[in-house]
Design a protein around this motif. Structure first.
Motif, short mmCIF file in Angstrom:
data_model
loop_
_atom_site.label_atom_id
_atom_site.label_comp_id
_atom_site.label_asym_id
_atom_site.label_seq_id
_atom_site.Cartn_x
_atom_site.Cartn_y
_atom_site.Cartn_z
N ASP A 35 0.85 -1.18 0.00
CA ASP A 35 0.00 0.00 0.00
C ASP A 35 0.91 1.25 0.00
O ASP A 35 2.08 1.16 0.37
N LEU A 36 0.37 2.39 -0.40
CA LEU A 36 1.19 3.60 -0.47
C LEU A 36 0.95 4.55 0.72
O LEU A 36 1.79 4.64 1.63
N ASP A 37 -0.20 5.23 0.71
CA ASP A 37 -0.47 6.23 1.75
C ASP A 37 -0.61 5.58 3.12
O ASP A 37 -1.44 4.69 3.32
N VAL A 72 -8.94 9.66 4.94
CA VAL A 72 -8.05 9.09 3.91
C VAL A 72 -8.19 7.57 3.89
O VAL A 72 -8.30 6.95 4.96
N GLY A 73 -8.19 6.97 2.72
CA GLY A 73 -8.17 5.50 2.66
C GLY A 73 -8.90 4.89 1.50
O GLY A 73 -8.51 3.86 0.99
N LYS A 74 -10.01 5.51 1.10
CA LYS A 74 -10.82 4.90 0.02
C LYS A 74 -10.71 5.69 -1.28
O LYS A 74 -11.58 5.60 -2.14
N GLY A 75 -9.63 6.46 -1.42
CA GLY A 75 -9.40 7.20 -2.66
C GLY A 75 -9.86 8.65 -2.58
O GLY A 75 -10.46 9.08 -1.59
N VAL A 139 0.01 -1.23 -4.66
CA VAL A 139 -1.44 -1.28 -4.87
C VAL A 139 -2.07 -0.20 -4.00
O VAL A 139 -2.21 -0.34 -2.78
N THR A 140 -2.43 0.90 -4.66
CA THR A 140 -2.93 2.07 -3.92
C THR A 140 -4.30 2.49 -4.42
O THR A 140 -4.62 2.29 -5.59
N ASN A 141 -5.08 3.10 -3.53
CA ASN A 141 -6.35 3.70 -3.94
C ASN A 141 -6.15 5.12 -4.45
O ASN A 141 -7.10 5.75 -4.93
N LYS A 142 -4.94 5.61 -4.37
CA LYS A 142 -4.64 6.97 -4.84
C LYS A 142 -4.83 7.04 -6.36
O LYS A 142 -4.42 6.13 -7.07
N LYS A 173 -9.74 -0.99 -3.34
CA LYS A 173 -9.74 -1.66 -2.04
C LYS A 173 -10.80 -0.96 -1.17
O LYS A 173 -10.92 0.25 -1.27
N ASP A 198 -1.94 -0.38 5.80
CA ASP A 198 -2.14 0.32 7.07
C ASP A 198 -3.60 0.36 7.50
O ASP A 198 -3.91 0.92 8.55
#
Ligand SMILES: O=C(O)COP(=O)(O)O
Ligand SMILES: [Mg+2]
Length: 249
Positions: A35-37, A72-75, A139-142, A173, A198
């Motif tokens: 994950d990124l953020d 933050v978390g779902k894009g 694999v990020t939602n960003k 995600k 995270d």
């Protein structure tokens, strides 16, 4: 005697040095999906600044830092719904959302990375995983437009064989699709991959993808305690995660 037995069991389960695993170590895998953020980078200062810029431009009072971090978390679209309504479950009117998204994209593109830092242990952990021969995917939602510029700015782009962003799949995600797509692109079975994230979004996506998942305790989890997550373990940082993951299986 009992003390020795307890120590031996804890060692076998990797429960040393702040590590808390529910699986025997080492964990054999072919790939690690990161994950990124909140996992690789502490991007909250820039995300919160951009979110509050939206509120200011629309004549709304700013929100406290910790409130917006929990959004933050779902894009980005979810962040904007939450930021505009001041409610984790809130939904903004389509016209307001569109205005907010346009402001956010302009401001965040400009400041993305400025106050964002790479968490301790990340570079050493990624180096160790690559040295072990594991394939790495992000694999990020960003959204894609913010992901590569940020990775480039933080010198993290070259670690990954595959990058899956919030725009890569029909679902984000906590849906399993982004993790499964990353595995497909890497040519690795989901059962041979380990996700590291995270938040509940990473944990739920991995469970739905039938994949092992570890959590770091320092990121953003929509206001929930990381210890409540359904994961295979909590790892203090990426370097300690890398130390229990081996190529194989
Ligand atoms: O963009 C977000 O909301 C979260 O991004 P992440 O999936 O890298 O944590
Ligand atoms: Mg995250």
């Amino acid at each position: 005697m009992l003390h020795h037995l307890k120590n031996a069991i804890q060692r076998a389960l990797g429960q040393t040095q702040g590590l808390s695993l529910r699986l025997p170590t080492p964990l054999y895998a072919q790939a690690v999906l990161l994950d990124l953020d909140g996992t690789l980078v502490d991007s909250a200062p820039d995300l919160v600044a951009a979110a509050n810029s939206v509120r200011i431009e629309l004549g709304l009072p700013t929100l406290p830092f910790d409130t917006v971090v929990n959004y933050v978390g779902k894009g980005a679209e979810s962040l904007l719904h939450r930021t505009l309504t001041g409610d984790l479950a809130g939904r903004a009117e389509p016209a307001l959302l569109a205005r907010g998204m346009a402001i956010f994209a302009r401001v965040y593109s400009e400041i993305n990375g400025d106050q964002t830092t790479v968490y301790p242990g990340v570079r050493a952990g990624l180096d160790a995983l690559l040295a072990e021969g594991l394939k790495l995917a992000l694999v990020t939602n960003k959204p894609a437009q913010f992901t590569e510029p940020l990775l480039l700015k933080k010198s993290l782009l070259n670690y990954f064989d595959v990058i899956v962003t919030g725009n890569s799949c029909a679902h984000k995600k906590p849906h399993p699709e982004p993790l499964l797509f990353a595995c497909q692109e890497l040519g690795v079975a989901p059962t041979a991959a380990i996700a590291i994230g995270d938040s509940l979004n990473d944990a739920q996506a991995a469970r739905a993808a039938n994949m092992r998942v570890l959590a770091v305790p320092y990121g953003y989890n929509e206001g929930q305690d990381t210890r409540q997550l359904d994961v295979d373990g909590i790892v203090p940082n990426l370097l300690q995660a890398a130390q229990v993951i081996r190529l194989g299986g």
